[in-house]
Design a protein around this motif. Sequence first.
Motif, PDB file in Angstrom:
ATOM      1  N   LEU A 107       0.821  -1.216   0.000  1.00 17.90           N
ATOM      2  CA  LEU A 107       0.000   0.000   0.000  1.00 17.90           C
ATOM      3  C   LEU A 107       0.854   1.264   0.000  1.00 17.90           C
ATOM      4  O   LEU A 107       0.378   2.345  -0.379  1.00 17.90           O
ATOM      5  N   ALA A 108       2.094   1.125   0.454  1.00 18.22           N
ATOM      6  CA  ALA A 108       2.983   2.291   0.488  1.00 18.22           C
ATOM      7  C   ALA A 108       3.514   2.646  -0.899  1.00 18.22           C
ATOM      8  O   ALA A 108       4.064   3.725  -1.108  1.00 18.22           O
ATOM      9  N   VAL A 109       3.328   1.732  -1.866  1.00 20.56           N
ATOM     10  CA  VAL A 109       3.780   1.982  -3.241  1.00 20.56           C
ATOM     11  C   VAL A 109       2.693   2.734  -4.002  1.00 20.56           C
ATOM     12  O   VAL A 109       1.525   2.331  -4.007  1.00 20.56           O
ATOM     13  N   ALA A 112       0.388   0.961  -6.667  1.00 27.92           N
ATOM     14  CA  ALA A 112      -0.386  -0.200  -6.226  1.00 27.92           C
ATOM     15  C   ALA A 112      -1.880   0.015  -6.442  1.00 27.92           C
ATOM     16  O   ALA A 112      -2.378   1.138  -6.427  1.00 27.92           O
ATOM     17  N   ASP A 113      -2.593  -1.123  -6.622  1.00 25.69           N
ATOM     18  CA  ASP A 113      -4.061  -1.079  -6.734  1.00 25.69           C
ATOM     19  C   ASP A 113      -4.634  -1.052  -5.323  1.00 25.69           C
ATOM     20  O   ASP A 113      -4.937  -2.096  -4.738  1.00 25.69           O
ATOM     21  N   HIS A 114      -4.799   0.136  -4.790  1.00 22.79           N
ATOM     22  CA  HIS A 114      -5.185   0.298  -3.387  1.00 22.79           C
ATOM     23  C   HIS A 114      -6.529  -0.347  -3.067  1.00 22.79           C
ATOM     24  O   HIS A 114      -6.700  -0.953  -2.004  1.00 22.79           O
ATOM     25  N   GLU A 119      -9.296  -4.412   0.004  1.00 22.02           N
ATOM     26  CA  GLU A 119     -10.311  -5.464   0.100  1.00 22.02           C
ATOM     27  C   GLU A 119      -9.694  -6.752   0.652  1.00 22.02           C
ATOM     28  O   GLU A 119     -10.260  -7.416   1.525  1.00 22.02           O
ATOM     29  N   LYS A 120      -8.479  -7.109   0.134  1.00 17.48           N
ATOM     30  CA  LYS A 120      -7.771  -8.283   0.661  1.00 17.48           C
ATOM     31  C   LYS A 120      -7.432  -8.093   2.139  1.00 17.48           C
ATOM     32  O   LYS A 120      -7.560  -9.017   2.949  1.00 17.48           O
ATOM     33  N   TYR A 121      -6.997  -6.882   2.462  1.00 17.45           N
ATOM     34  CA  TYR A 121      -6.607  -6.582   3.844  1.00 17.45           C
ATOM     35  C   TYR A 121      -7.798  -6.728   4.793  1.00 17.45           C
ATOM     36  O   TYR A 121      -7.676  -7.251   5.899  1.00 17.45           O
ATOM     37  N   SER A 122      -8.962  -6.278   4.319  1.00 15.20           N
ATOM     38  CA  SER A 122     -10.175  -6.368   5.140  1.00 15.20           C
ATOM     39  C   SER A 122     -10.526  -7.823   5.436  1.00 15.20           C
ATOM     40  O   SER A 122     -10.901  -8.169   6.564  1.00 15.20           O
TER      41      SER A 122
END
Length: 643
Positions: A107-109, A112-114, A119-122
């Motif tokens: 996410l820091a890049v 990236a597809d935030h 969604e994956k992180y959730s």
Amino acid sequence: MLYRFDNIKKSFGPHDVLAGATWQHNPGERVGLVGRNGAGKTTIFKLLLGQEDLDSGSIMKSSTLTVGHLGQHLETEPDTSLFDFVLGAFTKVLKIESAMREIEHELAVESADHDALLEKYSVLQHDYEHENGYTVHSEVERVLSGIGFAKEEWERPILAFSGGQQNRAMLARVLLTRVDVLLLDEPTNHLDLRGIEFLEEFLQSFRGSYLLISHDRTFLNRTVDKIVELTHGKLIEYPGNYEKFLELRSERMEQMRTEFERQQEMIEKTEDFIRRNIAGQKTKQAQSRRKMLARLDEVERPQTDETLARFNMEAGPRSGAVALTVDDLSAGYPGRTVVEHLHLTIRRGERYAIMGPNGSGKSTVLKTIAGRLAPLAGEVRYGHNVQLGYYDQTLGDLRLDGQVVDEVWDLDHSQTEEQVRSYLARFSFFGDDVYKKVRSLSGGERGRLALAKIMYVGGNVMLLDEPTNHLDVYTREALEEALEGFTGALVVVSHDRYFVDRVAEHLLIVEDGEAEIHNGNYTEVVEKLKAASGTPKPIVTPKMQKAAPAQGLPSRDEQKKRDKRIRKIADEIKSAETRIGDLEKQREVNDLLLCSEEVYRDGNKARSIQEANETIKAQLEKLYRTWDDLAAEKESLEEALSS
């Protein structure tokens, strides 16, 4: 079903360890596995883990069964810390956590597809919460503290610890592993009393299933609801804890003996009738009875173990009224004092147990009393005609290169070899066992040999340092019976609470350089110390806190209401106690039925009774909670009225 042994057989050379054993472990059951040293308890674990193969029979397992066990060897990276090693129990949580960290980096890049990453992180975060990921660190801290690791040790490399400490670390990891069943082989080894009590509390609140091997009978009493005995190659199940097992086993053996003798008497009379009448007027009756005998399902003779140890401890000549006096004693080694200013008088026939945490100096105190270690200050004086016997827990009095028979024979060459062999048989050394080198003996065998020597020499003051170490439960019971009949003075160092309860009348508690004397055995002293420290009064229930007036004394009407409620609660408590008593009696009846031959052979009846017992258990738990709540409310009301 978690797993089931079906007519399993396993031999090692000529020795049959399992001879057609059948038993089933069901979900939720907390089981203690007991048996003689060498009976095959650890083999049971190895068969379950696939580390040994069956000779015949089968082991059926649930298709999704997961097993946690205490391994013999620690496997980890050299620089892994103690904390991280134990944290490794939470494999699934750590994988989720690692995936979350990776997404955080992505996410820091900027490119990236935030949205997709969030969604994956959730999803991962939901899984993390579902696995109680936020509590795993506190769980590791709780268990490490409970089994005796100080906080400053948590970041040390696991390989920097001693073997005993590594075993404790492996135990901590196994306890936190989320599996269907835990296999625990002597889990109290390397734990002091505080650690054992923590483990008891942990297992009491543990929601899963486990099978544990332990010689600690107090531990078994507090942690299992079923005992399985491995004896003569069979697995025999008994409901209840260790105390209940002793009771039911005795009843079962007596019932089997009675049934066997009754049938043998009937067979003898029938055979006598056949002999007298086979050629006479009652030939047909005799032939009929012969056919009946041929079809008879004979009751097996109850199997008794003639190889169990049988001890006898003679006090020998009578000592003076005062066996020994410890005067202002300081014990320890140069640069390390374990106890100072100890004053103690032990009279003829008195029984003391020295207890305390690991490393507190219990054995050092006993060695000093025994004259094996010089006092740093003060003195130890023996009374008139005192003859000391000393048991060294390190078994250092045994000569490793010698033979078993010579260890006793060298004490008294007036005895014949046959007499010495007969004596050693009482300590379970038979046949060619007496010619074994001491070096080749197991820990339990060496312990029995050391006991054989000290009992042969005798003495009217016995000083025993951890005499139950390495002994199975049957040998411990034999030792306790011998000590109960011993008329001399006794001082034992032991962490075995069951043993101390049976043989001691006074405790000498050694801790932090001090020694305190208490009257009573372990259980009695613990209860006295709890009472002296002041147990907290029951907490006022939220309902009563709300009803209580904010200021001033209660009004007359409020007092009447409280009086009425107290009387009602007393009636409800009495009713609950009656119901509890009825249910306990019913459970006892069911337990006896489970041990009967009829029910034992009828699986449906056994299951029905077991299910009834589970229902009773649930009802009892609910009633006990109700009783506790009522008692707390009643005490709160009475306090309010008296204030």
